[in-house]
Design an enzyme around this catalytic site. Structure first.
Site, PDB file in Angstrom:
ATOM      1  N   SER A   1     105.824  66.185  84.616  1.00 30.11           N
ATOM      2  CA  SER A   1     106.923  65.211  84.753  1.00 30.11           C
ATOM      3  C   SER A   1     106.907  64.715  86.193  1.00 30.11           C
ATOM      4  O   SER A   1     106.367  65.396  87.080  1.00 30.11           O
ATOM      5  CB  SER A   1     108.255  65.906  84.465  1.00 30.11           C
TER       6      SER A   1
ATOM      7  N   TYR B   1     114.487  72.892  84.971  1.00 27.49           N
ATOM      8  CA  TYR B   1     113.425  71.955  84.572  1.00 27.49           C
ATOM      9  C   TYR B   1     112.532  71.625  85.772  1.00 27.49           C
ATOM     10  O   TYR B   1     111.304  71.654  85.679  1.00 27.49           O
ATOM     11  CB  TYR B   1     114.083  70.694  84.020  1.00 27.49           C
TER      12      TYR B   1
HETATM   13  P1  NAD Z   1     110.739  65.633  72.444  1.00 31.80           P
HETATM   14  O1  NAD Z   1     112.023  66.396  72.387  1.00 31.80           O
HETATM   15  O2  NAD Z   1     110.584  64.391  71.635  1.00 31.80           O
HETATM   16  O3  NAD Z   1     109.512  66.615  72.116  1.00 31.80           O
HETATM   17  C1  NAD Z   1     109.497  67.963  72.502  1.00 31.80           C
HETATM   18  C2  NAD Z   1     108.580  68.745  71.575  1.00 31.80           C
HETATM   19  O4  NAD Z   1     108.598  70.133  71.980  1.00 31.80           O
HETATM   20  C3  NAD Z   1     109.031  68.700  70.113  1.00 31.80           C
HETATM   21  O5  NAD Z   1     107.906  68.618  69.277  1.00 31.80           O
HETATM   22  C4  NAD Z   1     109.730  70.041  69.942  1.00 31.80           C
HETATM   23  O6  NAD Z   1     109.750  70.487  68.604  1.00 31.80           O
HETATM   24  C5  NAD Z   1     108.864  70.915  70.804  1.00 31.80           C
HETATM   25  N1  NAD Z   1     109.485  72.187  71.168  1.00 31.80           N
HETATM   26  C6  NAD Z   1     110.706  72.393  71.717  1.00 31.80           C
HETATM   27  N2  NAD Z   1     110.925  73.728  71.833  1.00 31.80           N
HETATM   28  C7  NAD Z   1     109.825  74.350  71.347  1.00 31.80           C
HETATM   29  C8  NAD Z   1     109.448  75.704  71.196  1.00 31.80           C
HETATM   30  N3  NAD Z   1     110.253  76.710  71.546  1.00 31.80           N
HETATM   31  N4  NAD Z   1     108.235  75.975  70.666  1.00 31.80           N
HETATM   32  C9  NAD Z   1     107.409  74.967  70.274  1.00 31.80           C
HETATM   33  N5  NAD Z   1     107.715  73.676  70.392  1.00 31.80           N
HETATM   34  C10 NAD Z   1     108.907  73.367  70.929  1.00 31.80           C
HETATM   35  O7  NAD Z   1     110.544  65.316  73.992  1.00 31.80           O
HETATM   36  P2  NAD Z   1     109.446  64.442  74.768  1.00 31.80           P
HETATM   37  O8  NAD Z   1     110.221  63.477  75.550  1.00 31.80           O
HETATM   38  O9  NAD Z   1     108.352  63.974  73.894  1.00 31.80           O
HETATM   39  O10 NAD Z   1     108.890  65.583  75.763  1.00 31.80           O
HETATM   40  C11 NAD Z   1     107.576  66.133  75.677  1.00 31.80           C
HETATM   41  C12 NAD Z   1     107.158  66.644  77.048  1.00 31.80           C
HETATM   42  O11 NAD Z   1     107.178  65.543  77.970  1.00 31.80           O
HETATM   43  C13 NAD Z   1     108.106  67.706  77.636  1.00 31.80           C
HETATM   44  O12 NAD Z   1     107.361  68.698  78.301  1.00 31.80           O
HETATM   45  C14 NAD Z   1     108.934  66.904  78.627  1.00 31.80           C
HETATM   46  O13 NAD Z   1     109.413  67.725  79.682  1.00 31.80           O
HETATM   47  C15 NAD Z   1     107.901  65.910  79.108  1.00 31.80           C
HETATM   48  N6  NAD Z   1     108.481  64.702  79.729  1.00 31.80           N
HETATM   49  C16 NAD Z   1     109.295  63.859  79.009  1.00 31.80           C
HETATM   50  C17 NAD Z   1     109.822  62.744  79.637  1.00 31.80           C
HETATM   51  C18 NAD Z   1     110.725  61.752  78.914  1.00 31.80           C
HETATM   52  O14 NAD Z   1     111.338  60.893  79.574  1.00 31.80           O
HETATM   53  N7  NAD Z   1     110.841  61.777  77.592  1.00 31.80           N
HETATM   54  C19 NAD Z   1     109.516  62.482  80.967  1.00 31.80           C
HETATM   55  C20 NAD Z   1     108.686  63.370  81.662  1.00 31.80           C
HETATM   56  C21 NAD Z   1     108.170  64.472  81.020  1.00 31.80           C
END
Ligand code: NAD
Length: 260
Positions: A142, A155
Site C-alpha cells: 500500500s 495497517y
Molecule cells: P477487498 O476487501 O476487496 O479484498 C480483500 C480480500 O482479502 C478478500 O478476498 C477477502 O476475502 C480476503 N481476506 C480477508 N481476510 C482474510 C483471511 N483471514 N484469510 C484469507 N483471505 C482473507 O479489499 P482490496 O481493496 O481488494 O484489498 C486487497 C489488498 O490491497 C489488501 O492487502 C489491501 O490492504 C491492499 N490495498 C487496497 C487499497 C484500496 O484502496 N482498496 C489500497 C492499497 C492497498
C-alpha cells in the site's frame, strides 16, 4: 505468457486480488484462488475464470490468520501442481481508530493477516521455487508501506513491515532466479470503496462527488482512483522475464500520493 505456471493469490475472492487472478488466468497460468465469501459466488467465479481462459482454477479457503491452514494449503498445492511459481500476497483487512482506542484483537488480526501470513506463505513457497531456480513473489502492500495516515496504526505498521520483509527476502534469494517486490497502491476503486461513497456523503452532508474529491482523493494528486487493472498490470509485469532485474523494490502505484 505464464502457461504452465501456478499462481497463488491470497485474498482473491474480491477486489484487487480477483483482478490479479483474472490477469494471470488471461495470460495462461493455473490459478489458486483464496479468501472469504459466499461459497456459491466463489464457485461461480472459479468456474468463470477456468472456462473463460481455459486454465485450471482451484479455490482454497485457508484463513490467512491461521498458520496451520496456510501450511495445509501449500501441501495441497504441492500435491496437485508441484508448488507455487508466482506467489501474490494480497489478503488484507483494515480497522480505523486512534491508537489508544485501538482494539487489541483488531491489532492482532491485522498484523496476522496483513503481515505474518506473508512470512508463512513465503517460507512455504520458497523451497519449490529454489528447486526450479525460478520464482516470483509479489506483495500487495500500500502507499501505507511508505507513508502513514492517522488512525491506521496496525495497517501502517503491517504494510511497513511488508516492505522490510520484501527487501530482506529479495536479498536472500537474489542469486536463485527468484524476485520479491511490493506494489503499493493508493486509493483503489474496489467494491468496498464504492460502497463507502454514498454512506460518507450522507454522514457528512456533502455530495458523492465531494466525497470522492475532498475526502477519498485528498492525498492523491491525480485526483483519480487507481484502477484494479493498473495494479494487476504491474503485478503481471513483475512476474515477467522482462522484470528479472527488479527485486527488493517497493513500487508506488498511487497517482503521486507518496511524491508529496
Ligand atoms: P477487498 O476487501 O476487496 O479484498 C480483500 C480480500 O482479502 C478478500 O478476498 C477477502 O476475502 C480476503 N481476506 C480477508 N481476510 C482474510 C483471511 N483471514 N484469510 C484469507 N483471505 C482473507 O479489499 P482490496 O481493496 O481488494 O484489498 C486487497 C489488498 O490491497 C489488501 O492487502 C489491501 O490492504 C491492499 N490495498 C487496497 C487499497 C484500496 O484502496 N482498496 C489500497 C492499497 C492497498
Amino acid at each position: 505468457m505464464f502457461t504452465g505456471k501456478t499462481v497463488l493469490i491470497t485474498g482473491s475472492t474480491s477486489g484487487i486480488g480477483l483482478g490479479i487472478a483474472e490477469q494471470f488466468a488471461r495470460d495462461g497460468a493455473n490459478i489458486i484462488l483464496n479468501g472469504m465469501g459466499d461459497a456459491a459466488g466463489i464457485e461461480a467465479t472459479r468456474r468463470r475464470l477456468a472456462e473463460t481462459h481455459g486454465v485450471e482454477v482451484r479455490f482454497d479457503g485457508a484463513d490467512m490468520s491461521r498458520p496451520a491452514a496456510i501450511e495445509a494449503m501449500f501441501r495441497a498445492i504441492a500435491d496437485e501442481f508441484g508448488g507455487v511459481d508466482i506467489l501474490v500476497n494480497n489478503a488484507g483487512i483494515q480497522h480505523v481508530a486512534p491508537v489508544d482506542e485501538f482494539p487489541p484483537e483488531k491489532w492482532d488480526a491485522i498484523i496476522a493477516i496483513n503481515l505474518t501470513a506473508a512470512f508463512h506463505t513465503i517460507r512455504h513457497a520458497l523451497p519449490a521455487m529454489k528447486r526450479k531456480g525460478w520464482g516470483r513473489i509479489i506483495q500487495v502492500a500500500s502507499a501505507h508501506a511508505l507513508v502513514a495516515s492517522p488512525f491506521k496504526s496496525a495497517y501502517v505498521a503491517a504494510k511497513h513491515g511488508i516492505a522490510g520483509l520484501t527487501k530482506t527476502v529479495a536479498l536472500e534469494v537474489a542469486e536463485q532466479g527468484i524476485t520479491v517486490n511490493a506494489v503499493c497502491p493508493g486509493y483503489v476503486w474496489t467494491p468496498l470503496v464504492e460502497k463507502q461513497v454514498p454512506e460518507t456523503a450522507r454522514a457528512r452532508g456533502i455530495s458523492e462527488d465531494e466525497v470522492i474529491k475532498n475526502v477519498l482523493l485528498a492525498a492523491q494528486p491525480t485526483k483519480q482512483f487507481v484502477s484494479i487493472e493498473q495494479v494487476a498490470a504491474l503485478a503481471g509485469f513483475l512476474a515477467s522475464d522482462a522484470a528479472a532485474s527488479i527485486t527488493g523494490a517497493v513500487l508506488p502505484v498511487d497517482g503521486g500520493w507518496t511524491a508529496h
